[in-house]
Design a protein around this motif. Structure first.
Motif, mmCIF file in Angstrom:
data_model
loop_
_atom_site.group_PDB
_atom_site.id
_atom_site.type_symbol
_atom_site.label_atom_id
_atom_site.label_comp_id
_atom_site.label_asym_id
_atom_site.label_seq_id
_atom_site.Cartn_x
_atom_site.Cartn_y
_atom_site.Cartn_z
ATOM 1 N N ASN A 145 25.172 12.091 -15.609
ATOM 2 C CA ASN A 145 23.880 11.692 -15.058
ATOM 3 C C ASN A 145 23.254 10.463 -15.696
ATOM 4 O O ASN A 145 22.107 10.121 -15.372
ATOM 5 N N ASP A 147 21.918 7.015 -16.116
ATOM 6 C CA ASP A 147 21.543 5.988 -15.151
ATOM 7 C C ASP A 147 22.201 4.658 -15.516
ATOM 8 O O ASP A 147 22.082 4.178 -16.648
ATOM 9 N N HIS A 148 22.898 4.062 -14.560
ATOM 10 C CA HIS A 148 23.675 2.851 -14.853
ATOM 11 C C HIS A 148 22.783 1.670 -15.245
ATOM 12 O O HIS A 148 23.107 0.921 -16.173
ATOM 13 N N SER A 150 19.831 1.744 -16.636
ATOM 14 C CA SER A 150 19.303 1.994 -17.982
ATOM 15 C C SER A 150 20.382 1.777 -19.037
ATOM 16 O O SER A 150 20.107 1.254 -20.120
ATOM 17 N N LYS A 173 30.902 1.776 -12.615
ATOM 18 C CA LYS A 173 30.931 1.913 -11.159
ATOM 19 C C LYS A 173 32.288 2.331 -10.616
ATOM 20 O O LYS A 173 32.413 2.611 -9.412
ATOM 21 N N ARG A 186 30.838 6.758 -7.495
ATOM 22 C CA ARG A 186 29.941 7.107 -8.602
ATOM 23 C C ARG A 186 28.779 6.126 -8.628
ATOM 24 O O ARG A 186 28.985 4.916 -8.657
ATOM 25 N N ASP A 187 27.564 6.655 -8.616
ATOM 26 C CA ASP A 187 26.389 5.798 -8.737
ATOM 27 C C ASP A 187 25.630 6.074 -10.025
ATOM 28 O O ASP A 187 24.589 5.483 -10.289
ATOM 29 N N ARG A 188 26.144 7.004 -10.843
ATOM 30 C CA ARG A 188 25.552 7.305 -12.135
ATOM 31 C C ARG A 188 26.629 7.968 -12.996
ATOM 32 O O ARG A 188 27.652 8.421 -12.519
ATOM 33 N N GLY A 189 26.366 8.023 -14.311
ATOM 34 C CA GLY A 189 27.271 8.710 -15.226
ATOM 35 C C GLY A 189 28.386 7.820 -15.748
ATOM 36 O O GLY A 189 28.683 6.750 -15.214
ATOM 37 N N THR A 190 28.988 8.287 -16.828
ATOM 38 C CA THR A 190 30.180 7.656 -17.400
ATOM 39 C C THR A 190 31.159 8.774 -17.714
ATOM 40 O O THR A 190 30.782 9.771 -18.335
ATOM 41 N N LYS A 254 15.539 9.481 -17.008
ATOM 42 C CA LYS A 254 16.276 9.997 -15.846
ATOM 43 C C LYS A 254 17.325 11.027 -16.241
ATOM 44 O O LYS A 254 18.408 11.101 -15.664
#
Length: 412
Positions: A145, A147-148, A150, A173, A186-190, A254
């Motif tokens: 979760n 935020d990319h 941030s 991404k 993926r729009d968030r997370g690593t 977030k």
């Protein structure tokens, strides 16, 4: 190094990165190429990574997503990059880590040079004696979760290297591929499992939590191992205030504190006897709770101490069962010790650091499997479990160095 490349990346850096990737081993990614297969065409493969990274045309392949069972019966996603992508990530990590490592908080322990989980457990143990209350913080789905935007904002505080920023953004991404082959955007997370992910997590939480805590609550020390956090407080009221403030801070970033797993715990012992429903918490495979102890004068009392957790005991027992030692009647005890001792020694070294006597609960299943192995190997013990256990006990006491757990007295 040719001059027509937009980014100046050393070939030696790529070679050093490969050395680290090979040492860490790991499974193949979506391309199915293993470490061994990658090494067969090493020169071409490393040149391809260097050439594309130097020219700005490196785009990470999708991450292979697998589900790993957790101790509570649920599953967590693990992302496995390809071998070549792990090399590329290591190159970026080697460039970025020296710029941020010296800035990190001394009580951040996860995935850092010269720091370990046992260091965090030891520091937590000391502070639980001095502080009566703790906030056991669990960040819900942290790696999934982040935020990319941030994350990139945090990374830019520490580097203006164009290729470092470019490739980190591309890794964030990069899509994933589920076990059934389904692509996942993926729009968030690593992804957990990536070489660069632990460093990115530490950079993010350094700003989102560590420096914020030091500024807002300097009298409430903490231990953080990645997203696993314990915060120490002097009173219940202080713990309530800290818990509420941290939850609000995570929402600003977030993220979310897990509503069920984040809780306030009282460090009860012989000198601290208040009533509170929570007097136990788990941290890095250890359970902290009131335990019997003996003073230097031989007097028994209760102290708030860590020991191997029930979850860790169950995980060890499950892995030992998977070994199916009792089926290896073709092997000798020395062969079994040679194969399984590295894993056993790792358990002993980690969980035997604090309250080593409690390891018996985890490793007695291994001794039972060895008894069954003896019964399957020798017909005279086939129906005589007691005699087989007696023989193994005598043998273990005469050869304590054979298995790592025998060496600390955990004989059958």
């Amino acid at each position: 190094m040719t001059e027509d490349k937009p980014f100046c990346i050393s070939k030696w850096a790529v070679l050093r990165a490969w050395t680290k990737v090979r040492e860490n081993k790991g499974a193949a990614g979506v391309d199915g190429v293993s470490i061994q297969e990658f090494e067969r065409k090493l020169k071409n493969n490393l040149y391809r990574v260097w050439n594309r990274m130097s020219s700005g045309t490196y785009f990470p392949p999708p991450v292979r997503r697998v589900m790993i069972p957790k101790a509570d019966g649920r599953e967590r996603p693990l992302g496995i990059p390809t071998v070549g992508d792990r090399v590329a990530q290591r190159v970026v990590k080697m460039d970025l880590e020296p710029k941020v490592e010296h800035l990190f908080h001394p009580d951040s322990y996860g995935y850092r040079p010269k720091k370990s989980a046992l260091d965090a457990v030891g520091k937590c143990r000391q502070r639980c004696w001095r502080y009566d209350w703790i906030v056991d913080l669990d960040i819900k789905g942290f790696f999934d979760n982040i935020d990319h935007a941030s994350m990139m904002h945090a990374v830019r505080k520490h580097t203006d290297c164009r290729w470092t920023l470019l490739y980190i953004e591309r890794w964030l991404k990069a899509p994933a591929v589920a076990e059934d082959g389904t692509p996942m955007a993926r729009d968030r997370g690593t992804p957990q499992g990536g070489v660069i992910s632990p460093l990115l997590a530490n950079i993010f939480l350094h700003h989102a939590f560590d420096t914020w805590m030091s500024r807002e609550y300097p009298d409430s020390p903490f231990e953080r191992y990645a997203d696993d956090v314990v915060i120490h407080c002097r009173s219940y009221e202080e713990a309530l205030a800290v818990k509420s403030a941290v939850e609000a801070r995570l929402r600003q970033c977030k993220l979310e504190a897990h509503p069920e797993k984040t809780r306030i715990v009282y460090c009860r012992d012989s000198n601290r006897r208040k009533d509170h429903k929570q007097v136990q918490f788990d941290f890095l495979g250890y359970s902290f709770r009131p335990r019997r102890a003996k003073s230097r004068w031989g007097k028994l009392f209760h102290s708030f101490l860590p020991a191997i957790s029930v979850k860790a005991i169950k995980a060890i027992a499950a892995e030992v069962r998977q070994w199916r030692i009792h089926r290896m009647s073709h092997a000798e005890l020395e062969d079994l010790a040679r194969v399984f001792n590295p894993k056993i020694r790792g358990w002993v070294n980690y969980y035997g650091k604090y309250s080593p006597g409690t390891l018996w609960r985890a490793l007695r299943c291994l001794n039972r499997r060895l008894v069954r192995w003896l019964q399957n190997k020798y017909k005279r013990y086939r129906t005589k479990t007691g005699q087989a256990a007696l023989w193994l006990r005598r043998y273990a006491r005469q050869n304590t160095g054979l298995f790592a757990h025998w060496d600390i007295g955990l004989v059958p």
